[in-house]
Motif scaffolding. Structure first.
Motif, PDB file in Angstrom:
ATOM      1  N   THR A 452       0.851  -1.190   0.000  1.00 42.63           N
ATOM      2  CA  THR A 452       0.000   0.000   0.000  1.00 42.63           C
ATOM      3  C   THR A 452       0.885   1.239   0.000  1.00 42.63           C
ATOM      4  O   THR A 452       1.844   1.330   0.780  1.00 42.63           O
ATOM      5  CB  THR A 452      -0.913   0.033   1.242  1.00 42.63           C
ATOM      6  N   GLU A 460      -4.731   6.628  -0.945  1.00 44.73           N
ATOM      7  CA  GLU A 460      -3.818   5.498  -0.900  1.00 44.73           C
ATOM      8  C   GLU A 460      -4.166   4.518  -2.014  1.00 44.73           C
ATOM      9  O   GLU A 460      -5.326   4.380  -2.417  1.00 44.73           O
ATOM     10  CB  GLU A 460      -3.867   4.790   0.454  1.00 44.73           C
ATOM     11  N   TYR A 462      -3.233   0.427  -3.510  1.00 45.24           N
ATOM     12  CA  TYR A 462      -2.755  -0.851  -2.983  1.00 45.24           C
ATOM     13  C   TYR A 462      -2.818  -1.916  -4.068  1.00 45.24           C
ATOM     14  O   TYR A 462      -3.510  -1.782  -5.087  1.00 45.24           O
ATOM     15  CB  TYR A 462      -3.595  -1.292  -1.772  1.00 45.24           C
TER      16      TYR A 462
END
Length: 698
Positions: A452, A460, A462
């Motif tokens: 991540t 974010e 991931y």
């Protein structure tokens, strides 16, 4: 022996560990509809934040006119659909191309928890939901986080917990079909800051949706009685113990089934026997935890008994030809132990655990051929006892580098032992009995890797790779010991995605892409000689891929908006049924919708009034492996208008208010009676329902 082991585990757990369900984080912005974000910072699975997508439903959605049972969860989660099984008290989940067995053979596609109590079988998850705080759905395999894992993900339901604060709730709901729902809960202290008690319960009933034109009855009446009691002891800040007792009783009638070419429509049928499905389940659990600044240790020991008595018209006509019955009874024990880091400021966050479960299912199934005259009526009975033992060790860790990068690794080792003792007989016929006793074991090692990157405080991205697993086992419907066995299923799951928060955390947008390769995908087929059972076979290769998008936004204090959309393509790459040599290569996997979508808008009006509207859409899905019958895409509209103060609420609601008819399950019996009309027996979804609810709390 198991009772002795159970109480020994309870005593051992009491001397070392505790469990406390975490409160909702006050720092996390929560919409009253569907909220999507990473796992809560104070969750027992907080290590799951890295490289994982999580959907959280607020407990405010669990109410009459909203989510009332596990069968209604799917319409709120992207790429999740919940279908009826042999009756709607045994729902089956379809998640990202995985769909569960119609008649409770094999392992579930998803893990399922209520207050840390695992439901590891396909029988006993048809729960009435009440007094719920929140529902979490972690997508994809979670091999390093949960004892009761599933390749499709884990649903974690948390109910309201007793504490030192006195609280009471109650509601009354009245609706069409003479619907009546009564709910009540009370929780509070017995000894201040030491001992608290929570009690909650539900009673509901309604008349049937279906009219039996032959007997002039409404045979599918339903009645539900459910309750939960929890005694919680907190001797100090570090220790927390809970004793939980829960139970549910369902008295149902006819399982709605539509025989095309014979019945008038989905809700007008002709049967000479109305039938019934009576279900009882109860259980107890002991939970304990110890925590300090560094670690938290959790132990959960549980027992559950589930039984059902089903008798239905299996010729699906007004002629007296065949009645089918099933009388399963399940005893299930489980023990889960978790140890995890408890300091969120550390770069390394970790969780490890051990898990054991023992399930014993005794069943008597069969049919009575009413046209065969005495003295030799064809009363075929199959007596079976299936035992499933699972032992697992699991763990997962996330390490943060440079405050921006999270690296995640998890691993699970599973040992499954499966056995079947089976006796098929006709006590009124000279045909020979078929008896055998067989056993096998299966092992699996499932890893997970994830990364991540926190692009900013509110963004974010991931990526993750994980391995899914479902145990092998035995079909109780197979007369051949050699042919009864089915193999374990393995799968590799690949996912990339992003989680974003905008407008001072008033706007959430999450997106994910996934691809899955399945080996020995488990496919259920109906046993044409005995429709009360089914058998599993393995498709050598299946692939699934798709995308998901979740959004919630509050553009102003008067308006809440949410949307969840998922699209899935799942097909058989290599599958020939070994029982009849049918080839399904290139076909879509049945009961996997092309897409799911849900949209909701809630308008918060002056003077404490509000209005809410929901649109829930399900894409095309096939009803059989041959792709010869299909339910076309449909949409359901729900609405609610109410008045709400701090301690009082009254509202009117409607579900499926345009009375859309659709098929929620199908039983493919076409090979058993070729002389009859199309025997792809369809089960309808619920028609329009509406009502008024009055609720209060203190």
């Amino acid at each position: 022996m198991k009772q002795i082991l159970f109480y020994a585990l309870m005593i051992a757990a009491a001397s070392a560990f505790a469990q406390t369900n975490p409160p909702v984080s006050s720092s996390t912005y929560r919409l009253p509809t569907v909220t999507v974000y990473g796992a809560q910072p104070d969750s027992t699975q907080s290590v799951a934040q890295a490289a994982n997508s999580v959907t959280v439903l607020s407990g405010e959605q669990v109410r009459p006119g909203g989510i009332a049972n596990t069968r209604e969860l799917g319409t709120y989660l992207p790429n999740v659909t919940v279908f009826d099984a042999n009756n709607d008290r045994s729902p089956k989940f379809s998640v990202r191309g995985l769909r569960e067995n119609n008649f409770a053979t094999g392992d579930p596609a998803i893990g399922f928890y209520v207050d840390d109590i695992p439901y590891t079988d396909l029988n006993s998850r048809g729960l009435a939901l009440f007094d719920v705080e929140q529902i979490e759905f972690l997508r994809g395999p979670q091999p390093g986080l949960f004892g009761a894992n599933g390749p499709g993900g884990v649903i974690n339901i948390v109910t309201r917990q007793p504490s030192d604060e006195l609280e009471g709730r109650g509601s009354v709901t009245l609706g069409n079909y003479d619907q009546q729902i009564y709910e009540a809960s009370l929780r509070g202290p017995i000894v201040a800051e030491k001992l608290s008690l929570g009690l909650s319960g539900l009673f509901s009933r309604r008349e049937g949706f279906v009219h039996n034109d032959f007997l002039d009855t409404h045979p599918d009446d339903k009645e539900t009685l459910a309750g939960r009691a929890q005694l919680r002891w907190t001797p100090s800040e570090s220790w927390d113990f809970s004793l939980v007792l829960h139970g549910q009783k369902f008295n149902d009638g006819f399982v709605p089934t539509y025989y095309r070419g014979h019945d008038k429509d989905l809700f007008s049928v002709k049967r000479d026997f109305d039938g019934y499905v009576d279900t009882e389940t109860w259980g107890t659990a002991f939970k304990g935890s110890f925590e300090n600044e560094a670690v938290k240790v959790t132990s959960v020991t549980s027992y559950r008994n589930w039984r059902q008595d089903l008798l239905q018209d299996f010729d699906f006509t007004e002629m007296r030809v065949r009645l089918g019955f099933a009388k399963p009874e399940l005893d299930q024990w489980s023990q889960e132990l978790r140890v995890q880091s408890n300091d969120e400021t550390q770069d390394l966050k970790w969780l490890g655990g051990l898990y054991f479960s023992d399930s014993r299912l005794e069943n008597e199934t069969g049919s009575v051929e009413l046209l065969v005259p005495p003295p030799f009526p064809n009363r075929i009975r199959t007596f079976s006892e299936t035992e499933a033992n699972t032992y697992a060790a699991f763990g997962q860790a996330t390490y943060t580098v440079w405050d921006k990068l999270d690296l995640t690794a998890g691993l699970r080792f599973t040992y499954d032992n499966r056995s079947l003792a089976r006796d098929r007989r006709n006590p009124f016929h000279p045909a020979p009995r078929v008896i055998y006793d067989t056993e096998d074991h299966f092992t699996d090692v499932s890893p997970k890797f994830g990364i991540t990157y926190h692009c900013a405080d509110n963004i974010e991205t991931y990526a993750s790779i994980s391995r899914g697993y479902q145990s092998g086992g035995f079909n109780t419907s197979n007369d051949s010991e050699a042919g009864a066995k089915f193999n374990p299923s393995h799968s590799w799951h690949y996912e990339i995605g992003s989680k974003t928060r905008w407008l001072e955390e008033r706007f959430f947008v999450n997106a994910a892409l996934f691809y899955t390769d399945f080996e020995n995908y488990q496919v259920y087929r109906i046993n044409n000689l005995d429709p009360s059972t089914a058998y599993l076979v393995n498709a050598d290769s299946v692939r699934s891929y798709g995308a998901e998008l979740d959004m919630t936004v509050r553009p102003c204090q008067y308006l809440d908006l949410s949307a969840a959309f998922g699209v899935t393509k799942t097909e058989f790459d290599d599958f020939t049924d070994p029982n009849n040599a049918q080839n399904f290569d290139g076909n879509d996997v049945n009961f996997v919708p092309d897409f799911t979508a849900s949209f909701a808008a809630q308008l918060n009006l002056p003077c404490n009034f509000y209005a809410r509207a929901e649109y829930q859409a399900v894409g095309n899905y096939y009803l059989d492996e041959a792709n010869s019958a299909k339910q076309t895409a449909y949409g359901l509209v729900n609405a609610r208008i109410g008045y709400q103060q701090e301690h009082f609420e009254i509202y009117v609601f409607g579900r499926n208010i345009f009375n859309k008819e659709y098929v929620n399950n199908a039983l493919d019996l076409r090979n058993s009676n070729p002389g009859f009309a199309d025997q792809l027996i369809r089960q309808p979804g619920d028609p329009m329902t509406f009502g008024i609810a009055l609720a209060g709390k203190f």
